[in-house]
Structures are given as C-alpha cells and as structure tokens.
Motif scaffolding. Sequence first.
Motif, PDB file in Angstrom:
ATOM      1  N   THR A  15       0.821  -1.214   0.000  1.00 25.03           N
ATOM      2  CA  THR A  15       0.000   0.000   0.000  1.00 25.03           C
ATOM      3  C   THR A  15       0.857   1.267   0.000  1.00 25.03           C
ATOM      4  O   THR A  15       0.343   2.368  -0.086  1.00 25.03           O
ATOM      5  CB  THR A  15      -0.919   0.027   1.240  1.00 25.03           C
ATOM      6  N   GLY A  16       2.187   1.120   0.068  1.00 22.47           N
ATOM      7  CA  GLY A  16       3.071   2.301   0.120  1.00 22.47           C
ATOM      8  C   GLY A  16       3.010   3.109  -1.170  1.00 22.47           C
ATOM      9  O   GLY A  16       2.573   2.613  -2.205  1.00 22.47           O
ATOM     10  N   GLU A  59      10.335  -3.226  -7.317  1.00 20.10           N
ATOM     11  CA  GLU A  59       9.680  -2.179  -6.539  1.00 20.10           C
ATOM     12  C   GLU A  59       8.782  -1.315  -7.435  1.00 20.10           C
ATOM     13  O   GLU A  59       7.614  -1.053  -7.105  1.00 20.10           O
ATOM     14  CB  GLU A  59      10.748  -1.304  -5.873  1.00 20.10           C
ATOM     15  N   ASP A  60       9.336  -0.889  -8.585  1.00 23.73           N
ATOM     16  CA  ASP A  60       8.563   0.003  -9.461  1.00 23.73           C
ATOM     17  C   ASP A  60       7.384  -0.731 -10.111  1.00 23.73           C
ATOM     18  O   ASP A  60       6.269  -0.193 -10.199  1.00 23.73           O
ATOM     19  CB  ASP A  60       9.476   0.587 -10.545  1.00 23.73           C
ATOM     20  N   ALA A 117       0.105  -2.260  -7.855  1.00 23.04           N
ATOM     21  CA  ALA A 117      -0.709  -1.821  -6.712  1.00 23.04           C
ATOM     22  C   ALA A 117      -1.612  -0.661  -7.131  1.00 23.04           C
ATOM     23  O   ALA A 117      -2.774  -0.572  -6.718  1.00 23.04           O
ATOM     24  CB  ALA A 117       0.195  -1.420  -5.555  1.00 23.04           C
ATOM     25  N   ASP A 118      -1.086   0.222  -7.973  1.00 23.42           N
ATOM     26  CA  ASP A 118      -1.898   1.336  -8.470  1.00 23.42           C
ATOM     27  C   ASP A 118      -3.069   0.804  -9.301  1.00 23.42           C
ATOM     28  O   ASP A 118      -4.202   1.283  -9.183  1.00 23.42           O
ATOM     29  CB  ASP A 118      -1.014   2.264  -9.315  1.00 23.42           C
TER      30      ASP A 118
END
Length: 384
Positions: A149-150, A238-239, A245-246
């Motif tokens: 969620t970060g 990470e990216d 997640a978006d």
Amino acid sequence: MVFRHPAVSEREAILDLIAAAFPNPRARQRAVRDAVASDPDYEDARTIVCAAAGRLVGHVACCATDLALGGAWLPVARLGTVCTLPEARRRGIGRRLVMAAAALEPRAGAVILDPAPEPYVRRFYETLGFVAAPRCRPMRRLAAEQLPTGAARGAVRDAVAADVPRLAALYEQHYGPQPGHVRRRAAWWESRVARRPLLWSELLPTVRVLERDGQPVAYVVASDDDDLRIWECVGSAEDAGALVADEARRAGPRFNAHVTRHDSLWPAVLGWSNGDAPAQATSLMVRVQSVPAAQAALAAQLAPYGASVARAALTWHNDRGVIGRAGATLTAKWSHLLALALDGRCLEEWVSAGSVTIQPASALAAMVDLFPVREAGRRLTDAY
Ligand SMILES: CC(C)(COP(=O)(O)OP(=O)(O)OC[C@H]1O[C@@H](n2cnc3c(N)ncnc32)[C@H](O)[C@@H]1OP(=O)(O)O)[C@@H](O)C(=O)NCCC(=O)NCCS
C-alpha cells in the motif's frame, strides 16, 4: 486466380473478407477498420490478396521483425490474417498465399505465425512444413488486498506518444533475452498508447507508466474488463509492484492479475500470492526459410552451452542441421531445431517419433539441457 498486392481501393474489401473468413465481426466496425488502415503491418506492400472472378477470395499480411532466441535475434517474416473465403477453400489458395507472403522476405531466417486454435489450422500449416513450438504461461494469482500500500517512488500516469522510445527500450531490455518474443516497431507502441481499437480483441488495454526524473522507469499494460487484467509488466520489482498496486486501486474489488516468474515483480509476488492459476497453453508455428540465418542464431544461442551447429552432410535439400556437444550429435530438420530452441518440451516425443535423432542414444540427457522448457513471460495473445 491472381496473387498480387492489393490496390488502395481494395482495403474495405479486404476487411469484409477477414470478417467473413474467420469470421470476425469486429472487422466490420468503422473504428477497427480505421485502426487497421493506419497499421503499417497492413500496408498494401506488406499484404497479398488472391483475386478470382473479379473478387477477393484470400488474404495474408506479412511483417518483417526479429524473434528473440536467448540473446540472439533471428530476422523473421511474421504472417497474420491468413484466410480464404469459405466457398474457395481446399483449392490451394491458402498454400499459395503463404508461399507468396514468405517470398516478400527472402532473407528472413524463418517464417512464424500464431495459429488459430482450430486443429485443422495447425494441420494446414504442418502440410506447409511449419512446426509448432509449444508455449505456456504459468501464472500466479494476486489479490488486491495482498498488494503493498506504500506510495510509488515517482508519478504514475497514462503513457503518451513521447514515451514511445522509452517504452520500446524497456520492453526490449526485459523481454529481449526471453526466447519467443518478437521485436515491436514504434508504430505498434504508438497505436497502443493512442488506444486504437484492436482487430482481434474487444478489450482495449491501457499503457500506464511510472515516471521518475522525467522519464518512464516502469510500465504496465492492463485492461479493465477482463480476468487477466495485467497483460505485461516491466520495471524493477519495486517500481513494477507500485504500478500493479496502483492498478489494484483503480480496479477496486474486480482486481485480479496473473504474474509469471519472468516478470520483474516475481520475487515480491511470492510473498503476496495465493498460488498458481491454471497455465495457458498455445504454440508459435515456425518454418526455417534461410538456413545460414537460422544456423547463425542457433549457434549464438547454444555456444554458451559448448554446443556447435552445422549443416548435416548428404541430406536432401540440406534441410537438416546437426547440433554437436561433447562427442554426441542431435540431428533434425532446421524447423524442428528452431522449435526446440524456443521450447524444448517436445524433445523426447520427437526422438520417439523419429523427427530427431540423437547419437549415441544415451546422450539424450545431455541434449535436454540445451533445450529447456520455456515459459512465456507475457500474455499469450498477439491480439493487441
Ligand atoms: C486455413 C485456411 C487459410 C486454409 O485455406 P485453403 O485455401 O483452404 O488452404 P489450401 O487449399 O491451400 O490447403 C492446403 C492443405 O492444407 C490442408 N488443409 C487445409 N484445410 C484443411 C482442413 N479444413 N482440414 C484438413 N486439412 C486441411 C490440406 O492438406 C490441404 O491440402 P489438400 O486440400 O490438397 O488436402 C482457411 O481454411 C481459412 O481461411 N480458415 C479460416 C481463417 C483461419 O483460421 N486462418 C488461419 C489463421 S492462423
């Protein structure tokens, strides 16, 4: 019957033919017709039609591209929309269309295509010397609530035309080393970014990017009305994870993505995943056209394994190659060798069927290493 390039005035008739032959009702929609008209893969010089008694009865498109072979790129002719009107079938039109289209790219190492799923279509191509290289995409199922969620390190936005060179570079860097991927031209990316409708799919994927320091560092291709929402995902774990997640936030409860072990975010996914989803299986059909080109690409792929690639002596039409490794040899038609280089899962079956000969027979295990089973790293459809 005449086989020739179409005239500009025949573009609408070609789409009527595609609509009737497959059948594909999308080919009758105005927006789809306009998208095909602006697609360089359907330019008149890249297509062949068959005309009989004053009307078009057959069509094929052929684009020149490159096929990734574990680090080497093989120049290929890629065929699309091979079709004959139902009432004109079994008269040799399909066979001649394929021959004429392949002749547009005489220097191509191989002719490749994604066959329609009907078994007779595969038989049709097999009669023309094509071999099916199986492909399979194992997947893991993700659920929105498991995703991080970060905040993303950068801005997430829709891709725009100015991103095309960077998107192409990210694709090539990520998928280029994976056998079976084809090079994409800028026009391909431009039409995806512009969201032009697709000939083969109702879905209209969006390209989203994560931008940092003024340029995209990761992208995701996603559609919003489909079980396989994420089609392609490239960037660091990470990216790419931030982009997925978006997507999950945008999708709400309907979010569901499949990710393979080739995807950048695979290491992270292992922590989030619910487990494997059923794999999709399909095939890419290949036929070697230029032996020197195919030999060079196979040699580049197999050299790191200490294997050599040569023409078999004394064979009819020089149509067989020999792979040598540590005193053992594997002999087969070049098209079978290329199919094995894309995915080795048929090796034992083809040895049993006599299409591949290994000497001494006890060397089978050493040859299995040369041709691993591959997993396709992105969605198995070229529908977009
Ligand atoms: C596939 C297609 C293009 C074949 O066109 P065609 O003009 O009938 O092909 P040909 O007459 O040249 O056939 C060549 C050989 O392929 C094989 N073949 C073709 N259609 C076949 C069928 N329905 N069943 C079994 N074998 C078939 C036969 O061996 C045939 O030779 P034969 O007729 O002497 O036995 C045509 O059936 C078609 O348009 N299908 C719908 C669109 C499609 O799915 N295209 C493929 C996209 S990848």
